[in-house]
Design a protein around this motif. Structure first.
Motif, PDB file in Angstrom:
ATOM      1  N   MET B   1      27.994 -19.143 -38.475  1.00 23.50           N
ATOM      2  CA  MET B   1      28.169 -18.625 -37.050  1.00 23.50           C
ATOM      3  C   MET B   1      28.921 -19.584 -36.407  1.00 23.50           C
ATOM      4  N   ILE B   2      29.461 -19.105 -35.911  1.00 25.47           N
ATOM      5  CA  ILE B   2      30.459 -19.883 -34.894  1.00 25.47           C
ATOM      6  C   ILE B   2      29.542 -19.828 -33.285  1.00 25.47           C
ATOM      7  N   GLU B   3      29.147 -21.179 -32.413  1.00 28.15           N
ATOM      8  CA  GLU B   3      28.398 -21.297 -31.653  1.00 28.15           C
ATOM      9  C   GLU B   3      29.795 -20.326 -29.748  1.00 28.15           C
ATOM     10  N   THR B   4      28.709 -19.401 -29.222  1.00 25.77           N
ATOM     11  CA  THR B   4      29.232 -18.964 -27.764  1.00 25.77           C
ATOM     12  C   THR B   4      28.971 -20.154 -26.816  1.00 25.77           C
ATOM     13  N   ARG B   5      30.315 -20.877 -26.397  1.00 26.76           N
ATOM     14  CA  ARG B   5      30.795 -21.401 -24.889  1.00 26.76           C
ATOM     15  C   ARG B   5      31.061 -21.068 -24.151  1.00 26.76           C
ATOM     16  N   ILE B   6      30.621 -20.915 -23.415  1.00 23.85           N
ATOM     17  CA  ILE B   6      30.057 -20.296 -21.641  1.00 23.85           C
ATOM     18  C   ILE B   6      29.836 -21.534 -20.643  1.00 23.85           C
ATOM     19  N   ALA B   7      31.305 -20.928 -19.576  1.00 23.25           N
ATOM     20  CA  ALA B   7      31.907 -21.924 -18.531  1.00 23.25           C
ATOM     21  C   ALA B   7      30.603 -21.072 -17.429  1.00 23.25           C
ATOM     22  N   ILE B   8      29.968 -22.160 -17.365  1.00 24.54           N
ATOM     23  CA  ILE B   8      29.283 -21.734 -16.011  1.00 24.54           C
ATOM     24  C   ILE B   8      28.995 -22.924 -14.647  1.00 24.54           C
ATOM     25  N   ASP B   9      29.978 -22.002 -13.190  1.00 24.13           N
ATOM     26  CA  ASP B   9      30.007 -22.599 -12.283  1.00 24.13           C
ATOM     27  C   ASP B   9      29.265 -22.910 -11.960  1.00 24.13           C
ATOM     28  N   ALA B  10      28.770 -24.197 -11.661  1.00 23.34           N
ATOM     29  CA  ALA B  10      27.724 -25.250 -11.545  1.00 23.34           C
ATOM     30  C   ALA B  10      27.478 -25.174  -9.880  1.00 23.34           C
ATOM     31  N   MET B  11      28.516 -25.350  -9.079  1.00 16.14           N
ATOM     32  CA  MET B  11      28.238 -25.101  -7.711  1.00 16.14           C
ATOM     33  C   MET B  11      28.274 -24.126  -7.191  1.00 16.14           C
ATOM     34  N   GLY B  12      27.891 -23.189  -7.230  1.00 18.94           N
ATOM     35  CA  GLY B  12      28.519 -21.600  -6.845  1.00 18.94           C
ATOM     36  C   GLY B  12      27.087 -20.886  -6.464  1.00 18.94           C
ATOM     37  N   GLY B  13      26.835 -20.539  -5.232  1.00 16.57           N
ATOM     38  CA  GLY B  13      25.964 -19.678  -5.245  1.00 16.57           C
ATOM     39  C   GLY B  13      24.758 -20.600  -4.227  1.00 16.57           C
ATOM     40  N   GLU B  14      23.546 -20.170  -3.212  1.00 14.73           N
ATOM     41  CA  GLU B  14      23.591 -20.644  -1.867  1.00 14.73           C
ATOM     42  C   GLU B  14      22.400 -22.084  -2.886  1.00 14.73           C
ATOM     43  N   TYR B  15      22.249 -22.123  -4.241  1.00 13.96           N
ATOM     44  CA  TYR B  15      21.520 -23.574  -4.311  1.00 13.96           C
ATOM     45  C   TYR B  15      22.284 -24.212  -5.062  1.00 13.96           C
ATOM     46  N   GLY B  16      23.333 -23.340  -5.543  1.00 16.98           N
ATOM     47  CA  GLY B  16      24.314 -24.820  -6.325  1.00 16.98           C
ATOM     48  C   GLY B  16      23.513 -25.247  -7.666  1.00 16.98           C
ATOM     49  N   VAL B  17      23.546 -26.695  -8.164  1.00 15.87           N
ATOM     50  CA  VAL B  17      23.362 -27.047  -9.257  1.00 15.87           C
ATOM     51  C   VAL B  17      21.943 -26.853  -9.162  1.00 15.87           C
ATOM     52  N   SER B  18      20.716 -26.943  -8.198  1.00 14.90           N
ATOM     53  CA  SER B  18      19.415 -26.911  -8.851  1.00 14.90           C
ATOM     54  C   SER B  18      19.236 -25.771  -8.832  1.00 14.90           C
ATOM     55  N   VAL B  19      19.610 -24.182  -8.623  1.00 15.22           N
ATOM     56  CA  VAL B  19      20.073 -23.369  -9.760  1.00 15.22           C
ATOM     57  C   VAL B  19      20.423 -23.467 -10.937  1.00 15.22           C
ATOM     58  N   THR B  20      21.585 -23.018 -11.005  1.00 17.41           N
ATOM     59  CA  THR B  20      22.655 -23.474 -11.819  1.00 17.41           C
ATOM     60  C   THR B  20      22.020 -24.502 -13.192  1.00 17.41           C
ATOM     61  N   VAL B  21      22.012 -25.260 -13.294  1.00 19.26           N
ATOM     62  CA  VAL B  21      21.170 -26.106 -14.188  1.00 19.26           C
ATOM     63  C   VAL B  21      20.923 -25.874 -14.985  1.00 19.26           C
ATOM     64  N   PRO B  22      18.724 -25.561 -14.035  1.00 17.70           N
ATOM     65  CA  PRO B  22      17.946 -25.770 -14.739  1.00 17.70           C
ATOM     66  C   PRO B  22      18.122 -24.226 -15.401  1.00 17.70           C
ATOM     67  N   ALA B  23      18.650 -23.135 -14.811  1.00 15.74           N
ATOM     68  CA  ALA B  23      19.001 -21.794 -15.770  1.00 15.74           C
ATOM     69  C   ALA B  23      19.632 -22.329 -17.087  1.00 15.74           C
ATOM     70  N   ALA B  24      20.658 -23.080 -17.067  1.00 23.23           N
ATOM     71  CA  ALA B  24      21.242 -23.611 -18.188  1.00 23.23           C
ATOM     72  C   ALA B  24      20.617 -24.007 -18.947  1.00 23.23           C
ATOM     73  N   LEU B  25      19.774 -24.426 -18.993  1.00 17.88           N
ATOM     74  CA  LEU B  25      18.579 -25.721 -19.794  1.00 17.88           C
ATOM     75  C   LEU B  25      17.744 -24.522 -20.104  1.00 17.88           C
ATOM     76  N   SER B  26      17.084 -23.779 -19.580  1.00 17.46           N
ATOM     77  CA  SER B  26      16.003 -23.287 -19.756  1.00 17.46           C
ATOM     78  C   SER B  26      16.352 -21.889 -21.334  1.00 17.46           C
ATOM     79  N   LEU B  27      17.375 -22.049 -21.083  1.00 20.43           N
ATOM     80  CA  LEU B  27      18.520 -20.714 -22.215  1.00 20.43           C
ATOM     81  C   LEU B  27      18.397 -21.675 -23.190  1.00 20.43           C
ATOM     82  N   LEU B  28      18.714 -23.336 -23.128  1.00 20.68           N
ATOM     83  CA  LEU B  28      19.563 -23.975 -24.393  1.00 20.68           C
ATOM     84  C   LEU B  28      18.430 -23.349 -25.058  1.00 20.68           C
ATOM     85  N   ARG B  29      17.348 -24.216 -24.912  1.00 19.87           N
ATOM     86  CA  ARG B  29      15.581 -23.798 -25.622  1.00 19.87           C
ATOM     87  C   ARG B  29      15.798 -22.801 -26.166  1.00 19.87           C
TER      88      ARG B  29
END
Lengths: 345, 345
Positions: B1-29
């Motif tokens: 099974m091949i990895e699914t690779r997703i590109a995340i605009d980490a800076m977008g939105g009102e809260y930038g990295v403080s929202v995008t990075v924790p969200a990405a990490l929560s999915l890795l779990r």
């Protein structure tokens, strides 16, 4: 004090006389100075009146055997040989016998009869339908909600004028604030009509125009009046009603199920009741057709007696505050101002 | 099974990295087979990762100091010398390094970058934005919700095709039912674009077109897909969200006040929680930009971590089901059928 006379299309809507007549009677109990023309099939109306033993002199039946349904093409309203209850109710306004009329019948037919019999006010191209939107903190007027699927910028401008006048007559402090419905608040957003309307509104000192607003502004108390074309407005009010229906059905489903959830529902019933009463669409029934030389109120076709009574109440208020005259005055002021501005250039 | 690779605009939105990075990490779990490109300002992203002590190998940072805000004109996205995080996230999809990308940034810029870098699919004029609408009994897809303020009939037809494919990929039984949003269900209702689109849809046997629907149908479970222009769709989703906000604020206000009402609120809390979770907009965050040769997911700009995680989840699902390819196949089938029909005439 003179009686306020209201013409009621007794046959309109899904439930006809079984809703319209009880609604009219419920208002007679509280309002001593109103008089109703009940327009429609006399035997049916009379049967309803006899059922409750009404013997007063505040009602006159205007008989016609013809009625329009929502399935009829609106142009059918104008057939001279078959005057429907809807048409004759508007005619009573034209003939100055009634100060306003109410119908739960075919919207297109009502608009057509209104334009044909009453005509539009000077300076107004076409009538618009106004809905009262219940917000968390205050109400908001939305127009147009279905009379004009395509609107030119000039029409959107006229809606802003008419909406301001109606809002102020309903107790909003003058000048009422007006927003233009758009898909964002940035200058470059929206279609050409909306952007042109924005520049017309910005140039008009007689309107308290505050800029673009988005859909959620209808409920957030940001502005008193929101202007849009009739397609957008119609879809907006119906989808909002759809959300309310989802909430209601979720609340209802909670009241079934296990004993625990039944008990819970019982305890939380007052809370739910208060929530439901705040978002109860019945109390917002009765949409004004603005821009005509006379007052017409459109009720939802599936309105029950409580809701239809609210629509009649709106007709009484509108007749008493003479909204068409107020709109005509405001339009004349604005045209006068812009003529002065042009002369000064 | 091949990895699914997703590109995340980490800076977008009102809260930038403080929202995008924790969200990405929560999915890795939960997802062992995903890999994220976090695109944006490396020091900021790294600081977020260090805060939680992330040391895994499922994340690669793609650095750029440039970012777009919602106030920037969308055309700014295409400035070659200042590649923003949004632009570079889309570029990773173009270069086949990522199967999909997610951004909470400027919608107009995202659309422009998508059209510029990926291009539209053959047979599709312009991309559309799709929203998932939570109904009482089932969900419904609504498109377009903001990419195209004015739409030709042919575009509405294309939305119907794309919406059907997406709905079916999300588990709706084939063929998904499609309604055209209008101000009434009668044939003569609506504007010219909508009426022409209706006749195109009626002629197409590959789409399960059921006719006009009104705004409330979005929530009643009548159809799987609802099609409209982007102005109407945008106002609809924002006004519906406004109604939900009113309900929430009424519920909150009930939890204050007298001791009795506080006690009542405490008892009814589970009920309210269930209601709020059903109408929680977070779980519907993540709108697909359909019609491009690649998958782009737009998150609400004010999304929190939970909501942004839902948007990333949508990107993963869309990458895994290869939606653009499915749409291209369906379009080719329909064009093929209509060419055969023409040949037979």
């Amino acid at each position: 004090m003179i009686e306020t006379r209201i013409a009621i299309d007794a046959m309109g809507g899904e439930y006809g006389v079984s809703v319209t007549v009880p609604a009219a009677l419920s208002l007679l109990r509280d309002h001593k100075m109103v008089f109703f023309y009940l327009v429609g099939d006399e035997p049916q109306i009379r049967a309803q009146l006899e059922m409750v033993g009404y013997t007063g002199n505040k009602i006159e039946i205007i008989h016609t055997p013809y009625l329009l349904t929502d399935k009829d093409k609106p142009t059918r309203a104008l057939r001279a040989k078959e005057k429907s209850s809807l048409y004759m109710a508007v005619e009573l306004v034209k003939d100055k016998l009634a100060g306003a009329c109410v119908s739960a019948g075919n919207t297109g037919a009502l608009l057509l009869a209104g334009r044909h019999l009453l005509g539009t006010l000077p300076g107004i191209d076409k009538p618009a339908i106004v809905a009262v939107i219940p917000g968390a903190s205050k109400n908001c007027l939305l127009l147009d909600v279905g009379a004009n699927v395509d609107c030119k910028a000039q029409q959107l401008f006229q809606f802003a004028v008419m909406g301001s006048v109606l809002a102020e007559s309903m107790g909003v402090m003058q000048p009422a604030s007006v927003g233009l419905l758009n898909i964002g608040v940035e200058d470059y957003k929206g279609n050409e009509q909306v952007r042109t309307a924005a520049s017309l509104l910005e140039q008009c000192s007689s309107i308290n125009y505050t800029g673009y607003v988005e859909g959620n502004a209808l409920f957030s108390g940001t502005v008193d009046v929101v202007v849009c074309d009739g397609f957008v407005g119609n879809v907006t009010i119906k989808s909002s009603a759809g959300v309310v229906e989802v909430v209601n059905s979720l609340l209802r489903s909670r009241m079934q199920g296990s004993l625990a959830s039944k008990l819970l529902s019982l305890v939380s019933f007052p809370l739910i009741r208060r929530l439901q009463s705040r978002i109860n669409p019945a109390q917002y029934n009765g949409a004004s057709l603005l821009g005509l030389q006379g007052s017409i109120i459109k009720s939802h076709s599936n309105a029950g007696s409580e809701a239809f009574a609210y629509a009649i109440q709106r007709a009484i208020t509108e007749a008493e505050s003479a909204i068409p005259r107020l709109i005509a005055q405001r339009v004349a002021e604005i045209v006068g101002v812009s003529m002065q501005q042009e002369a000064a250039v």
